[in-house]
Design an enzyme around this catalytic site. Sequence first.
Site, PDB file in Angstrom:
ATOM      1  N   LEU A 162       0.863  -1.170   0.000  1.00  0.00           N
ATOM      2  CA  LEU A 162       0.000   0.000   0.000  1.00  0.00           C
ATOM      3  C   LEU A 162       0.904   1.225   0.000  1.00  0.00           C
ATOM      4  O   LEU A 162       1.991   1.199   0.590  1.00  0.00           O
ATOM      5  CB  LEU A 162      -0.898   0.034   1.254  1.00  0.00           C
ATOM      6  CG  LEU A 162      -1.999  -1.024   1.377  1.00  0.00           C
ATOM      7  CD1 LEU A 162      -2.711  -0.857   2.721  1.00  0.00           C
ATOM      8  CD2 LEU A 162      -2.995  -0.926   0.236  1.00  0.00           C
ATOM      9  N   ASP A 163       0.475   2.300  -0.654  1.00  0.00           N
ATOM     10  CA  ASP A 163       1.242   3.538  -0.615  1.00  0.00           C
ATOM     11  C   ASP A 163       1.394   4.011   0.824  1.00  0.00           C
ATOM     12  O   ASP A 163       0.566   3.705   1.692  1.00  0.00           O
ATOM     13  CB  ASP A 163       0.540   4.626  -1.433  1.00  0.00           C
ATOM     14  CG  ASP A 163       0.535   4.321  -2.928  1.00  0.00           C
ATOM     15  OD1 ASP A 163       1.335   3.470  -3.352  1.00  0.00           O
ATOM     16  OD2 ASP A 163      -0.275   4.930  -3.644  1.00  0.00           O
ATOM     17  N   LYS A 164       2.414   4.796   1.058  1.00  0.00           N
ATOM     18  CA  LYS A 164       2.692   5.281   2.414  1.00  0.00           C
ATOM     19  C   LYS A 164       1.487   5.992   3.024  1.00  0.00           C
ATOM     20  O   LYS A 164       1.158   5.785   4.197  1.00  0.00           O
ATOM     21  CB  LYS A 164       3.894   6.224   2.380  1.00  0.00           C
ATOM     22  CG  LYS A 164       4.270   6.792   3.737  1.00  0.00           C
ATOM     23  CD  LYS A 164       5.500   7.681   3.642  1.00  0.00           C
ATOM     24  CE  LYS A 164       5.870   8.262   5.003  1.00  0.00           C
ATOM     25  NZ  LYS A 164       7.075   9.134   4.929  1.00  0.00           N
TER      26      LYS A 164
END
Length: 403
Positions: A162-164
């Site tokens: 998942l993106d940050k």
Amino acid sequence: MSEGAKKKTDPKKTDNVRQFTVSEDDNGVRLDRWFKRNLPQVGFGMVSRWARTGQLRVDGKRAKPEDRLTPGQILRVPPGGTDARRGSKPRRPLTKEEIAQARDMVIMETKSAIVLNKPPGLATQGGTKTTKHVDGLLDAFVEGETEEELENAIRPRLVHRLDKDTSGVLLVARTPGSAATFSRRFSGRTAKKIYWALVVGVPDVPEGTIDAPLAKQPGTGGEKMHVDMENGQSAKTRYRVVEKVGKSAAWLELQPLTGRTHQLRVHCEAIGHPIVGDGKYGGSEAFLTGAISRKMHLHARRLIIDGAEAGKIDVVAELPEHFANTMDQLGFDMSLGMAEPMRDDPPERSRSEKKQAARQHAKQYRKSRKGERRTRTKGPPAKGTSKKVGATSRRAAPKGRRK
């Protein structure tokens, strides 16, 4: 010792000789790969040397690095070879706070998986100037009491990202075997991922599919993606408007049908409705006025995936505080977001599949015409008879193989 390699003692051997029972997770794995999975501190050179000298044995027989293993086999590992490999870094002990942080993220545990609710702002993996991340916290789930047991234990591993700044469901596999199983589920698109997003404005079409190929944006060092209709990789996202607030904002349910980098963020921006808080792709237009948080409002709400063991994992992650507060401020009805996953668009048939379908159609057509009178007649039909379709002229059958 973890599930991937169950240790078995043998009183006839010295204390330095180890024996392991091959587990189900390692079914069909090459012997050298088994060492990389279960005893990573033993290098390939040592494994090859043991095999050449006959010290490495499977069920009492000499074994080669390329041999495939079967569950239940007994692997004899000679003494030595346990020194850390050159260039390898010892594991950094986690602090009590880090262990507590990792444990607090857990929303489900099974024999094959640990499911986390990743908070926004925490990276999934490390990188340049990124030292705090989920991957670095996974040692909190390593089982063992002594330092040697902890060092030799199999470490849980990530199977997707998942993106940050994206929160929500993150699946971690306990063993190499389950990691391979889950990876196949994700790559085969049988896993269902449902995201919630708050976007600026309201899409004109309340439900549909965004079909826009994506590629790395030149000049950004690969940090940004953009729509590239000519050279981009196929990217599709199903969406539907769950609820809206006038014309200012909408709550979307998103289901990626492909897995491209930043896919949901780029697709929302591409249709003119950037995700709230996503300044990277939406710029200044991605922020709402008032007390609405400036953090990104994208959340991996639900994951449905077949487990490595019997059964199915179907898990929901609660919204982070800033997202939940925004939903409350805008007056959204949370119960509206519990609908079943949207069905995928049917995959486009290949050329060979289309030909096969055409041949099958022609076959069925000829079968339906079997027994029909095809005699040529002139003038009206005889008195007392009814006119049949095709009686006056022979009709050409669809192209295809004739019987």
